[in-house]
Design an enzyme around this catalytic site. Sequence first.
Site, PDB file in Angstrom:
ATOM      1  N   LYS A  24      -8.178   3.715   1.846  1.00 40.87           N
ATOM      2  CA  LYS A  24      -7.481   5.008   1.749  1.00 40.87           C
ATOM      3  C   LYS A  24      -7.645   5.737   0.430  1.00 40.87           C
ATOM      4  O   LYS A  24      -7.872   6.949   0.397  1.00 40.87           O
ATOM      5  CB  LYS A  24      -5.995   4.808   2.053  1.00 40.87           C
ATOM      6  CG  LYS A  24      -5.770   4.395   3.486  1.00 40.87           C
ATOM      7  CD  LYS A  24      -4.373   3.924   3.733  1.00 40.87           C
ATOM      8  CE  LYS A  24      -4.331   3.060   4.973  1.00 40.87           C
ATOM      9  NZ  LYS A  24      -5.066   1.765   4.786  1.00 40.87           N
ATOM     10  N   SER A  58       0.832  -1.212   0.000  1.00 43.35           N
ATOM     11  CA  SER A  58       0.000   0.000   0.000  1.00 43.35           C
ATOM     12  C   SER A  58       0.861   1.254   0.000  1.00 43.35           C
ATOM     13  O   SER A  58       0.342   2.370  -0.004  1.00 43.35           O
ATOM     14  CB  SER A  58      -0.928  -0.003   1.229  1.00 43.35           C
ATOM     15  OG  SER A  58      -0.174  -0.183   2.406  1.00 43.35           O
ATOM     16  N   SER A  66     -13.212  28.573 -27.153  1.00 46.28           N
ATOM     17  CA  SER A  66     -13.272  27.409 -28.025  1.00 46.28           C
ATOM     18  C   SER A  66     -12.176  27.539 -29.061  1.00 46.28           C
ATOM     19  O   SER A  66     -11.862  28.641 -29.521  1.00 46.28           O
ATOM     20  CB  SER A  66     -14.642  27.354 -28.705  1.00 46.28           C
ATOM     21  OG  SER A  66     -14.547  26.642 -29.917  1.00 46.28           O
ATOM     22  N   TYR A  69      -9.935  -6.518  12.471  1.00 47.82           N
ATOM     23  CA  TYR A  69      -9.270  -6.027  11.260  1.00 47.82           C
ATOM     24  C   TYR A  69      -9.244  -7.099  10.170  1.00 47.82           C
ATOM     25  O   TYR A  69      -9.030  -8.264  10.428  1.00 47.82           O
ATOM     26  CB  TYR A  69      -7.828  -5.607  11.594  1.00 47.82           C
ATOM     27  CG  TYR A  69      -7.041  -5.145  10.365  1.00 47.82           C
ATOM     28  CD1 TYR A  69      -7.123  -3.839   9.922  1.00 47.82           C
ATOM     29  CD2 TYR A  69      -6.248  -6.045   9.648  1.00 47.82           C
ATOM     30  CE1 TYR A  69      -6.428  -3.415   8.793  1.00 47.82           C
ATOM     31  CE2 TYR A  69      -5.554  -5.628   8.511  1.00 47.82           C
ATOM     32  CZ  TYR A  69      -5.646  -4.317   8.095  1.00 47.82           C
ATOM     33  OH  TYR A  69      -4.973  -3.900   6.966  1.00 47.82           O
ATOM     34  N   GLN A  79      -7.393  -2.108   3.979  1.00 44.60           N
ATOM     35  CA  GLN A  79      -6.319  -1.333   3.352  1.00 44.60           C
ATOM     36  C   GLN A  79      -6.859  -0.561   2.146  1.00 44.60           C
ATOM     37  O   GLN A  79      -6.274   0.437   1.726  1.00 44.60           O
ATOM     38  CB  GLN A  79      -5.192  -2.281   2.933  1.00 44.60           C
ATOM     39  CG  GLN A  79      -4.031  -1.608   2.267  1.00 44.60           C
ATOM     40  CD  GLN A  79      -2.820  -2.521   2.192  1.00 44.60           C
ATOM     41  OE1 GLN A  79      -2.163  -2.757   3.200  1.00 44.60           O
ATOM     42  NE2 GLN A  79      -2.536  -3.053   1.021  1.00 44.60           N
ATOM     43  N   ASN A 115     -16.701  29.291 -22.523  1.00 45.81           N
ATOM     44  CA  ASN A 115     -17.304  28.084 -21.946  1.00 45.81           C
ATOM     45  C   ASN A 115     -17.115  27.977 -20.431  1.00 45.81           C
ATOM     46  O   ASN A 115     -16.054  28.314 -19.924  1.00 45.81           O
ATOM     47  CB  ASN A 115     -16.715  26.839 -22.614  1.00 45.81           C
ATOM     48  CG  ASN A 115     -17.098  26.752 -24.079  1.00 45.81           C
ATOM     49  OD1 ASN A 115     -18.176  27.197 -24.469  1.00 45.81           O
ATOM     50  ND2 ASN A 115     -16.199  26.206 -24.889  1.00 45.81           N
ATOM     51  N   LYS A 125     -17.145  31.943 -28.412  1.00 50.03           N
ATOM     52  CA  LYS A 125     -17.557  31.194 -27.223  1.00 50.03           C
ATOM     53  C   LYS A 125     -16.746  31.463 -25.978  1.00 50.03           C
ATOM     54  O   LYS A 125     -15.558  31.756 -26.013  1.00 50.03           O
ATOM     55  CB  LYS A 125     -17.519  29.697 -27.531  1.00 50.03           C
ATOM     56  CG  LYS A 125     -18.631  29.321 -28.500  1.00 50.03           C
ATOM     57  CD  LYS A 125     -18.899  27.855 -28.491  1.00 50.03           C
ATOM     58  CE  LYS A 125     -19.627  27.438 -27.242  1.00 50.03           C
ATOM     59  NZ  LYS A 125     -19.943  26.023 -27.314  1.00 50.03           N
ATOM     60  N   THR A 128     -39.576  27.043 -10.590  1.00 51.26           N
ATOM     61  CA  THR A 128     -39.855  25.661 -10.211  1.00 51.26           C
ATOM     62  C   THR A 128     -40.001  24.934 -11.537  1.00 51.26           C
ATOM     63  O   THR A 128     -40.469  25.528 -12.514  1.00 51.26           O
ATOM     64  CB  THR A 128     -41.144  25.527  -9.377  1.00 51.26           C
ATOM     65  OG1 THR A 128     -42.236  26.030 -10.153  1.00 51.26           O
ATOM     66  CG2 THR A 128     -41.072  26.309  -8.067  1.00 51.26           C
ATOM     67  N   HIS A 129     -39.561  23.693 -11.581  1.00 47.28           N
ATOM     68  CA  HIS A 129     -39.516  22.923 -12.843  1.00 47.28           C
ATOM     69  C   HIS A 129     -38.698  23.658 -13.906  1.00 47.28           C
ATOM     70  O   HIS A 129     -38.909  23.456 -15.098  1.00 47.28           O
ATOM     71  CB  HIS A 129     -40.918  22.647 -13.395  1.00 47.28           C
ATOM     72  CG  HIS A 129     -41.909  22.179 -12.366  1.00 47.28           C
ATOM     73  ND1 HIS A 129     -42.165  20.851 -12.130  1.00 47.28           N
ATOM     74  CD2 HIS A 129     -42.676  22.884 -11.485  1.00 47.28           C
ATOM     75  CE1 HIS A 129     -43.068  20.746 -11.159  1.00 47.28           C
ATOM     76  NE2 HIS A 129     -43.387  21.962 -10.744  1.00 47.28           N
ATOM     77  N   ASN A 155      -2.367  -2.569  13.295  1.00 46.49           N
ATOM     78  CA  ASN A 155      -3.829  -2.372  13.217  1.00 46.49           C
ATOM     79  C   ASN A 155      -4.274  -1.093  13.915  1.00 46.49           C
ATOM     80  O   ASN A 155      -5.071  -0.325  13.370  1.00 46.49           O
ATOM     81  CB  ASN A 155      -4.566  -3.577  13.811  1.00 46.49           C
ATOM     82  CG  ASN A 155      -4.323  -4.834  12.994  1.00 46.49           C
ATOM     83  OD1 ASN A 155      -3.749  -4.766  11.910  1.00 46.49           O
ATOM     84  ND2 ASN A 155      -4.757  -5.976  13.510  1.00 46.49           N
ATOM     85  N   GLU A 180     -18.674  22.929 -15.328  1.00 51.96           N
ATOM     86  CA  GLU A 180     -19.005  21.603 -15.858  1.00 51.96           C
ATOM     87  C   GLU A 180     -18.185  20.520 -15.163  1.00 51.96           C
ATOM     88  O   GLU A 180     -18.680  19.432 -14.867  1.00 51.96           O
ATOM     89  CB  GLU A 180     -18.744  21.558 -17.371  1.00 51.96           C
ATOM     90  CG  GLU A 180     -19.661  22.467 -18.170  1.00 51.96           C
ATOM     91  CD  GLU A 180     -19.200  22.588 -19.613  1.00 51.96           C
ATOM     92  OE1 GLU A 180     -18.433  23.519 -19.924  1.00 51.96           O
ATOM     93  OE2 GLU A 180     -19.594  21.741 -20.427  1.00 51.96           O
TER      94      GLU A 180
HETATM   95  N1  ARG Z   1      -1.206  -1.341   5.381  1.00 51.08           N
HETATM   96  C1  ARG Z   1      -2.151  -1.868   6.280  1.00 51.08           C
HETATM   97  C2  ARG Z   1      -3.500  -1.148   6.075  1.00 51.08           C
HETATM   98  O1  ARG Z   1      -3.519  -0.137   5.479  1.00 51.08           O
HETATM   99  C3  ARG Z   1      -1.694  -1.678   7.690  1.00 51.08           C
HETATM  100  C4  ARG Z   1      -2.297  -2.639   8.669  1.00 51.08           C
HETATM  101  C5  ARG Z   1      -1.774  -4.006   8.428  1.00 51.08           C
HETATM  102  N2  ARG Z   1      -2.186  -4.893   9.451  1.00 51.08           N
HETATM  103  C6  ARG Z   1      -2.100  -6.214   9.306  1.00 51.08           C
HETATM  104  N3  ARG Z   1      -2.516  -6.929  10.289  1.00 51.08           N
HETATM  105  N4  ARG Z   1      -1.604  -6.767   8.235  1.00 51.08           N
HETATM  106  O2  ARG Z   1      -4.547  -1.606   6.487  1.00 51.08           O
END
Ligand code: ARG
Length: 473
Positions: free
Chosen positions: A331, A29, A283, A323, A328, A291, A289, A161-162, A116, A296
């Site tokens: 994120k 990660s 444009s 956990y 993971q 824009n 134009k 409205t509408h 964890n 958008e």
């Molecule tokens: N990179 C892991 C995560 O984002 C960290 C926690 C890992 N814990 C484990 N028991 N393997 O969740």
Amino acid sequence: MSDTKASNQMWGGRFASGPAAIMEAINASIGFDRKLYAQDIRGSIAHSEMLAETGIISREDQKKIAHGLNTILSEIEAGKFEFSTRLEDIHMNVESRLAELVGPAAGRLHTARSRNDQVALDFRLWVKEELQRTDAALVALIEAFLSRAEEHAATLMPGFTHLQTAQPVTFGHHCMAYVEMFARDLTRVRDAIERLDESPLGAAALAGTGFPIDRHMTAKALGFREPTRNSIDSVSDRDFALEFLSVAAICATHLSRLAEEVVIWSTPQFGFVRLSDSFSTGSSIMPQKKNPDAAELVRAKTGRINGDLIALLTVMKGLPLAYSKDMQEDKEAVFDAAETLDLMIAAMTGMVSDMSINDAAMKRAAGSGYSTATDLADWLVREAGLPFREAHHVTGRAVALAEKKKVALDRLSLDELREIDSRITDDVFNVLSVSASVKSRTSFGGTAPQEVRRQIRYWKKRLKQGATNRKLR
Ligand code: ARG
């Protein structure tokens, strides 16, 4: 690595070195969680201080650890740190470098802690900071609307409205509708901060620890209100991330509605606003134009944020406590939504502050489409004593006549109106104009300029108090 593994034709693909490389690629990660470096280091320093304070590690080791961690912080910030996929994530990248820097003392840092609770902490700290950034950005957007509203408290425009002309309103009143929406987002942001303001550090893997740690001390050092109360929940909870994404999705929805209005208003057909050059593009083929690209894109980016919310809800559903590595995947959705939302709010704030308002076009449109028909009906009720349903019917006939004659309602003559209903008098012309209509709507929260100004004063005061009062209301 054996040859069979290295050259597996069925699934080896680009992974020249076989299963281990695939495992590393799916497991790592560091490509995205490196964003958590500052929170990770801050958490580790607080943890080490607590370990020393409670006598779990020596003060001497703690000093080495803290010094090493600060060195790593500068290395990362200077772009000199070498992140390694082999070391999986930010936690192990930092810890491994710490060992290089300070030797055996580094091995004592992870006492009474697990990745964890470490990742739960880092991520909470990051989301909390992002919510604080969102808070400030929303305040700036609300202030931009307040100043446009003040400027245009009496500027007439059609209310819809509408998307059909309904009744005249003021542009200031319309701006204040967005103030209400973004102020609700602000309260949601602040609520989310309240709820996430607990430190999970010390929950360890899931069951807590036998070491005599002081979780209140680390919670306080890291700026949390208190420690979390259940170690299992501490490492399995991602509500704070889901709440951020929910708040972001609702806010993005508001931004998207605003963006859509800006797109409509800036068409030559409407011509209500003119975007500044800094928030529009030309444009490449049509020289005339201008824009509304930024609007958008704000409208479109809402789709990404909604996707981020659904992605994490789907990851979390059905996960057993505590956990699981699935988590993971929490994120990237949050990082993407955060970056997207920050940009969207900034772009809309810029557009709102910079666009010029075409008062004349708005006023002209406000008078079209028989927008004061309700005022005629209300007058018939108030001054001539008709039941509203009958007044509605009489007004319908007046509109039909005006339509036939291709004139505005207040261009019908008194005789023509009296032919429809003899109870109508000259006084009716006092309510048939657009500005009279708007001025008459003095009910609380209504569109009369004096009422709009009252609401502007209210929100200015609330915002000022909000700086010291997290609840805003
Ligand atoms: N990179 C892991 C995560 O984002 C960290 C926690 C890992 N814990 C484990 N028991 N393997 O969740």
